[in-house]
Design a protein around this motif. Structure first.
Motif, mmCIF file in Angstrom:
data_model
loop_
_atom_site.group_PDB
_atom_site.id
_atom_site.type_symbol
_atom_site.label_atom_id
_atom_site.label_comp_id
_atom_site.label_asym_id
_atom_site.label_seq_id
_atom_site.Cartn_x
_atom_site.Cartn_y
_atom_site.Cartn_z
ATOM 1 N N CYS A 58 0.842 -1.206 0.000
ATOM 2 C CA CYS A 58 0.000 0.000 0.000
ATOM 3 C C CYS A 58 0.877 1.257 0.000
ATOM 4 O O CYS A 58 0.596 2.213 -0.728
ATOM 5 C CB CYS A 58 -0.938 0.022 1.202
ATOM 6 S SG CYS A 58 -2.378 -1.037 0.990
ATOM 7 N N ALA A 59 1.937 1.253 0.788
ATOM 8 C CA ALA A 59 2.834 2.406 0.802
ATOM 9 C C ALA A 59 3.447 2.608 -0.582
ATOM 10 O O ALA A 59 3.476 3.718 -1.118
ATOM 11 C CB ALA A 59 3.927 2.204 1.847
ATOM 12 N N LEU A 60 3.897 1.521 -1.192
ATOM 13 C CA LEU A 60 4.549 1.605 -2.503
ATOM 14 C C LEU A 60 3.585 2.056 -3.595
ATOM 15 O O LEU A 60 3.981 2.734 -4.540
ATOM 16 C CB LEU A 60 5.153 0.245 -2.882
ATOM 17 C CG LEU A 60 6.374 -0.172 -2.073
ATOM 18 C CD1 LEU A 60 6.728 -1.638 -2.348
ATOM 19 C CD2 LEU A 60 7.562 0.730 -2.411
ATOM 20 N N GLU A 61 2.316 1.646 -3.478
ATOM 21 C CA GLU A 61 1.331 1.961 -4.521
ATOM 22 C C GLU A 61 0.470 3.178 -4.174
ATOM 23 O O GLU A 61 -0.491 3.472 -4.874
ATOM 24 C CB GLU A 61 0.421 0.751 -4.788
ATOM 25 C CG GLU A 61 1.064 -0.382 -5.588
ATOM 26 C CD GLU A 61 1.258 -0.052 -7.071
ATOM 27 O OE1 GLU A 61 1.107 1.125 -7.455
ATOM 28 O OE2 GLU A 61 1.561 -0.987 -7.830
ATOM 29 N N ALA A 62 0.779 3.871 -3.090
ATOM 30 C CA ALA A 62 -0.027 5.011 -2.654
ATOM 31 C C ALA A 62 -1.499 4.631 -2.513
ATOM 32 O O ALA A 62 -2.401 5.357 -2.940
ATOM 33 C CB ALA A 62 0.138 6.194 -3.631
ATOM 34 N N ALA A 63 -1.736 3.461 -1.924
ATOM 35 C CA ALA A 63 -3.102 2.974 -1.695
ATOM 36 C C ALA A 63 -3.358 2.925 -0.190
ATOM 37 O O ALA A 63 -2.434 3.027 0.608
ATOM 38 C CB ALA A 63 -3.266 1.584 -2.308
ATOM 39 N N GLU A 64 -4.652 2.770 0.169
ATOM 40 C CA GLU A 64 -4.999 2.797 1.603
ATOM 41 C C GLU A 64 -5.009 1.414 2.246
ATOM 42 O O GLU A 64 -4.582 1.233 3.373
ATOM 43 C CB GLU A 64 -6.402 3.406 1.780
ATOM 44 C CG GLU A 64 -6.447 4.893 1.537
ATOM 45 C CD GLU A 64 -7.881 5.436 1.513
ATOM 46 O OE1 GLU A 64 -8.044 6.581 1.073
ATOM 47 O OE2 GLU A 64 -8.832 4.716 1.915
ATOM 48 N N ASP A 65 -5.534 0.452 1.506
ATOM 49 C CA ASP A 65 -5.704 -0.879 2.086
ATOM 50 C C ASP A 65 -5.721 -1.890 0.937
ATOM 51 O O ASP A 65 -5.885 -1.509 -0.230
ATOM 52 C CB ASP A 65 -7.021 -0.921 2.884
ATOM 53 C CG ASP A 65 -7.150 -2.161 3.762
ATOM 54 O OD1 ASP A 65 -6.153 -2.914 3.918
ATOM 55 O OD2 ASP A 65 -8.253 -2.385 4.302
ATOM 56 N N GLY A 66 -5.592 -3.153 1.293
ATOM 57 C CA GLY A 66 -5.576 -4.158 0.229
ATOM 58 C C GLY A 66 -5.757 -5.551 0.764
ATOM 59 O O GLY A 66 -5.916 -5.756 1.965
ATOM 60 N N VAL A 67 -5.737 -6.505 -0.161
ATOM 61 C CA VAL A 67 -5.909 -7.910 0.194
ATOM 62 C C VAL A 67 -4.819 -8.709 -0.511
ATOM 63 O O VAL A 67 -4.606 -8.565 -1.714
ATOM 64 C CB VAL A 67 -7.311 -8.426 -0.237
ATOM 65 C CG1 VAL A 67 -7.534 -9.848 0.278
ATOM 66 C CG2 VAL A 67 -8.422 -7.512 0.270
ATOM 67 N N LEU A 68 -4.125 -9.538 0.283
ATOM 68 C CA LEU A 68 -3.039 -10.368 -0.248
ATOM 69 C C LEU A 68 -3.586 -11.754 -0.567
ATOM 70 O O LEU A 68 -4.306 -12.335 0.243
ATOM 71 C CB LEU A 68 -1.936 -10.458 0.818
ATOM 72 C CG LEU A 68 -0.706 -11.303 0.488
ATOM 73 C CD1 LEU A 68 0.052 -10.746 -0.710
ATOM 74 C CD2 LEU A 68 0.205 -11.370 1.710
ATOM 75 N N PHE A 69 -3.251 -12.264 -1.752
ATOM 76 C CA PHE A 69 -3.820 -13.535 -2.215
ATOM 77 C C PHE A 69 -2.738 -14.580 -2.488
ATOM 78 O O PHE A 69 -1.555 -14.264 -2.545
ATOM 79 C CB PHE A 69 -4.605 -13.299 -3.509
ATOM 80 C CG PHE A 69 -5.855 -12.486 -3.342
ATOM 81 C CD1 PHE A 69 -7.065 -13.109 -3.070
ATOM 82 C CD2 PHE A 69 -5.824 -11.098 -3.460
ATOM 83 C CE1 PHE A 69 -8.227 -12.360 -2.923
ATOM 84 C CE2 PHE A 69 -6.977 -10.347 -3.310
ATOM 85 C CZ PHE A 69 -8.183 -10.978 -3.049
ATOM 86 N N SER A 70 -3.199 -15.791 -2.731
ATOM 87 C CA SER A 70 -2.283 -16.901 -2.989
ATOM 88 C C SER A 70 -1.801 -16.948 -4.439
ATOM 89 O O SER A 70 -0.953 -17.779 -4.775
ATOM 90 C CB SER A 70 -2.976 -18.220 -2.632
ATOM 91 O OG SER A 70 -4.213 -18.288 -3.311
#
Ligand SMILES: *Cc1c(COP(=O)(O)O)cnc(C)c1O
Length: 382
Positions: A58-70
């Motif tokens: 999120c820091a690298l992409e200037a995003a707020e939140d996310g979901v990590l997948f397999s």
């Protein structure tokens, strides 16, 4: 923080028990519920090891939140399905990763989702939009022809119509391109590639705003494509060197593109960093580096592509991409093998096309390897 610092420090977990520098690998899948409100569970996408990676990306992409997948496909399919359902319409770029293309053509009809594939331009994407369009999916640069689309242009068009935008940013990586800063809603990666970077793990991630991450996480809990703690740790470690690796890979790719473009045995080079490449002007405005993927076609009258591939000593013919080692593949036989020959032809993926994923080796050695293989593969003119 600047990008290099974010790679190392963003999302860091302070380990109070020992004061150790690294995030411990928390292996539990069962957690106490009496003394806490929201106990972690891997498929709830809320464990510490998942969280530190999400925060870093999120820091690298200037995003707020996310979901990590397999996997990257788990990230892409879950993100699309979180925002498009039965009766909705989705517009996707024609030149998309083969797996995304296959998901759409195999499963959308069954799911009741309508779709239109559009060419790599804002005008074509806009023309494909209907009043039922809920999601627009783009990729830039594209796999394998390195097509470039005006990301801000697509974002602006979609935002004005209330349509959710998703970009596959795998090829550029956040080191070379940050689509959220250009108005894109959801940034998806196959973390198997540059983020992992050592050809030894499989994962994916979708990062976005807080609200949209909640919507994706909700769907993800049903579909269940979560990543285990061991791989989360490996990924966190890899991300610390992402900027270093991608910068070296990008510099090497620029040199190799120039070498190939000057070679009489090469008929075509696709690399956004080359001035003569159609997407170059747009790429200059939206990428800080042109990436480390390039494709080229050999002159079939002068060299045998098969002998060329077999004569390479250093560069490994292999599927996948983004590792520290340089690899090469023929997309018609790998990433796009599921596509019909007619479809491949329509999007310009010839059988002779070779795709190079440039690694962190010394560029001189890589160029020497290509030079040597071209000599071996040269057809006798007599
Ligand atoms: C590899 C790849 C994917 C799919 O990722 P997996 O981790 O293999 O599921 C998606 N998009 C692009 C551009 C890729 O290269």
């Amino acid at each position: 923080m600047h990008t290099d610092t974010q790679c190392v420090h963003s999302g860091s977990y302070f380990e109070a028990t020992t004061g150790g520098i690294n995030t411990p690998i928390f292996t539990s899948s069962a957690y106490d519920y009496l003394n806490r409100e929201d106990p972690p569970y891997p498929r709830y996408f809320n464990t510490v090891n998942q969280d530190v990676v999400v925060k870093k990306v999120c820091a690298l992409e200037a995003a707020e939140d996310g979901v990590l997948f397999s996997s990257g496909m788990a990230a892409m399919s879950t993100a699309i399905l979180a925002f498009a359902g039965s009766g909705d319409h989705v517009v996707l770029m024609d030149e998309l990763y083969g797996g995304t293309h296959a998901f759409v053509t195999d499963a959308f009809e069954h799911l009741g989702i309508d779709y239109t594939f559009a060419q790599t331009s804002v005008a074509a994407i806009t023309a494909a939009v209907t009043d039922r369009t809920r999601v627009v999916v783009i990729e830039s640069p594209t796999n394998p022809l390195l097509g470039v689309v005006d990301i801000a242009g697509v974002a602006e068009m979609a935002r004005a119509r209330g349509i959710t935008t998703i970009i596959d940013n795998t090829f550029a990586s956040p080191i070379n391109q940050k689509p959220a800063t250009m108005g894109i809603d959801i940034v998806v990666h196959s973390g198997t590639k540059y983020m992992g970077g050592h050809s030894d793990l499989c994962c994916g991630i979708a990062v976005t705003t807080g609200d949209k991450a909640q919507t994706i996480r909700h769907m993800a809990r049903h579909l269940g494509g979560s990543l285990n703690a061991m791989t989360c740790y490996l990924l966190e470690r890899s991300l610390k060197t992402l900027a270093l690796r991608v910068r070296q890979q990008t510099a090497n790719a620029g040199r190799m593109a120039a070498f190939l473009a000057a070679s009489p045995a090469v008929t075509e080079v696709f690399y956004p960093g080359l001035e003569e490449t159609p997407g170059h002007a747009i790429a200059r405005t939206q990428m800080t580096g042109f990436g480390a993927m390039l494709s080229f076609e050999l002159d079939a009258a002068k060299v045998s592509t098969d002998t060329f591939l077999r004569s390479l000593a250093l560069i490994r013919p292999a599927v996948s991409l983004g590792g520290v080692e340089t690899t090469i593949c023929a997309p018609a036989k790998t990433s796009h093998v599921k596509m019909s020959p007619e479809e491949r032809k329509r999007i310009g993926v010839n059988d002779e096309l070779l795709r190079l994923s440039v690694g962190i080796e010394d560029a001189e050695d890589l160029i020497g390897d290509i030079q040597g293989a071209l000599e071996q593969a040269t057809l006798s003119s007599g």
